[in-house]
Design an enzyme around this catalytic site. Structure first.
Site, PDB file in Angstrom:
ATOM      1  N   LYS A 176      35.178  37.948  30.131  1.00  8.73           N
ATOM      2  CA  LYS A 176      36.362  38.810  30.199  1.00  8.73           C
ATOM      3  C   LYS A 176      37.615  37.984  30.477  1.00  8.73           C
ATOM      4  CE  LYS A 176      34.364  41.161  33.419  1.00  8.73           C
ATOM      5  NZ  LYS A 176      33.980  42.168  34.444  1.00  8.73           N
ATOM      6  N   THR A 211      44.771  48.195  38.911  1.00  2.00           N
ATOM      7  CA  THR A 211      43.637  47.842  38.060  1.00  2.00           C
ATOM      8  C   THR A 211      42.316  47.806  38.827  1.00  2.00           C
ATOM      9  OG1 THR A 211      44.100  45.497  38.462  1.00  2.00           O
ATOM     10  CG2 THR A 211      45.084  46.488  36.496  1.00  2.00           C
ATOM     11  N   GLY A 213      38.760  48.476  39.950  1.00  2.00           N
ATOM     12  CA  GLY A 213      37.609  49.046  39.274  1.00  2.00           C
ATOM     13  C   GLY A 213      37.456  48.676  37.815  1.00  2.00           C
ATOM     14  N   THR A 214      38.275  47.748  37.344  1.00  5.44           N
ATOM     15  CA  THR A 214      38.240  47.385  35.926  1.00  5.44           C
ATOM     16  C   THR A 214      36.869  46.882  35.482  1.00  5.44           C
ATOM     17  OG1 THR A 214      40.570  46.770  36.080  1.00  5.44           O
ATOM     18  CG2 THR A 214      39.373  46.020  34.152  1.00  5.44           C
ATOM     19  N   GLY A 215      36.315  45.926  36.219  1.00  9.94           N
ATOM     20  CA  GLY A 215      35.037  45.331  35.823  1.00  9.94           C
ATOM     21  C   GLY A 215      33.887  46.318  35.863  1.00  9.94           C
ATOM     22  N   CYS A 216      33.827  47.111  36.926  1.00 12.95           N
ATOM     23  CA  CYS A 216      32.774  48.124  37.049  1.00 12.95           C
ATOM     24  C   CYS A 216      32.853  49.108  35.884  1.00 12.95           C
ATOM     25  CB  CYS A 216      32.928  48.896  38.359  1.00 12.95           C
ATOM     26  SG  CYS A 216      32.968  47.880  39.853  1.00 12.95           S
TER      27      CYS A 216
END
Length: 269
Positions: A176, A211, A213-216
Site C-alpha cells: 500500500k 484517515t 481505519g484505512t488499512g483495516c
C-alpha cells in the site's frame, strides 16, 4: 438469500474507527455478513491508544470454533494479533479452515497515531506462521520491511520485499502506498502467476487528515469482494475504489484524527 460470510480476527477499537468495528462496517457496506473473533481490547480514541489487553487464548479459540463450526466462512481477514503467542494461536486456527477459504492478512503493527499494536518478537512469528497462510497480504510502507525481515530504502527494496513475502508463501502481496508523498495514492499488487506479477491501482490522494481505519477497511473490503467471487486483482480494484471514497469522506471526530466514512456510498444517494 443468505449473504456471503466473512470473519474478522482482530482487536477492538473502542473509538469505532479501526479494528473489529471498522471491519464489520466495511463488510456491511460491501455486501457481506460480517462475523468477529476478538483477539484484544483497546482503549482508543481520536488521539491515540490509552491501553490494550490481549484476550486469553481459550477465548479466542472458542470464538473461532463457535463461528466456523456452525455458521461457516467464505473468507477470513486478520488484523491486530498483538503478541507472538496470539500469532501462533491464530495460525493454528487458520490451518483448520476448509480448503479454499481465502485469508486476507493485514499485518497491523502500529496505529494511525504511532502506538505499537504488535510486540517486537511477534513480527518474526507473523512472518513464519501467518504469511504462508495468506491469500493476500496487505502491508503498508511502515509494515513492509519488518514483515519481510529487511530494511526498505527505496522502490527496489519494496519490490524485493514483496518477492521475499511471495517466496515465504503468500499468494499475493499488496504493497500500500498511502504513506508516499504526491497527489496520487498507488498500491502495487504482486503475484506469482505469469502476467500477474505486478499491477498498480491508483487513486487521487484525498486532502483529508481523517484517515483512521484505512488499512483495516481496505483489507476487510478485499475479503468481502473475494468472498463474493471476485478474483484477487478484481477484489483489490473494487476495494481500492471503496476505500478511496471512504477516505475522501473521512470526518472529524474528537480532538485528533477522525475515521474514514464507511457509509459514504449511502450518504451520497
Amino acid at each position: 438469500m443468505t449473504p456471503r460470510r466473512v470473519l474478522t480476527v482482530a482487536g477492538s477499537d473502542s473509538g469505532g474507527g479501526a479494528g473489529i468495528q471498522a471491519d464489520l462496517k466495511a463488510m456491511l457496506a460491501t455486501g457481506v455478513h460480517g462475523m468477529s473473533v476478538l483477539t484484544a481490547i483497546t482503549a482508543q480514541n481520536s488521539v491515540g491508544v490509552q491501553g490494550a489487553w490481549e484476550l486469553p487464548a481459550e477465548q479466542v479459540r472458542a470464538q473461532f470454533r463457535s463461528v466456523v463450526d456452525d455458521i461457516g466462512v467464505d473468507a477470513v481477514k486478520t488484523g491486530m494479533l498483538a503478541s507472538a503467542e496470539m500469532v501462533r494461536v491464530v495460525a493454528e486456527l487458520l490451518r483448520t479452515l476448509p480448503d479454499g477459504v481465502p485469508v486476507i492478512v493485514d499485518p497491523v503493527s502500529v496505529s494511525k497515531h504511532g502506538d505499537a499494536l504488535l510486540a517486537a518478537d511477534a513480527m518474526e512469528a507473523l512472518r513464519e506462521e501467518i504469511v504462508p497462510l495468506a491469500t493476500v497480504l496487505t502491508p503498508n510502507l511502515t509494515e513492509l520491511g519488518p514483515v519481510a525481515g529487511m530494511e526498505i530504502h527505496g522502490l527496489d527494496d519494496r519490490e524485493l520485499a514483496a518477492k521475499r513475502l511471495l517466496a515465504a508463501g503468500a499468494g499475493w502481496v499488496l504493497v500500500k502506498g498511502g504513506h508516499d508523498a504526491g497527489d496520487t495514492s498507488v498500491d502495487v499488487l504482486h503475484g506469482n502467476q505469469p502476467g500477474q506479477e505486478r499491477s498498480e491501482f491508483s487513486a487521487p490522494r484525498a486532502d483529508n487528515r481523517h484517515t483512521h481505519g484505512t488499512g483495516c477497511t481496505l483489507a476487510s473490503s478485499i475479503a468481502s469482494y473475494v468472498a463474493q467471487g471476485q478474483s484477487v486483482p478484481e477484489a483489490v480494484a473494487s476495494a481500492k475504489q471503496y476505500i478511496s471514497g471512504a477516505v475522501h469522506a473521512g470526518f472529524p471526530l474528537g480532538a485528533g484524527i477522525g475515521p474514514v466514512d464507511h457509509a459514504w456510498r449511502w450518504r451520497s444517494l
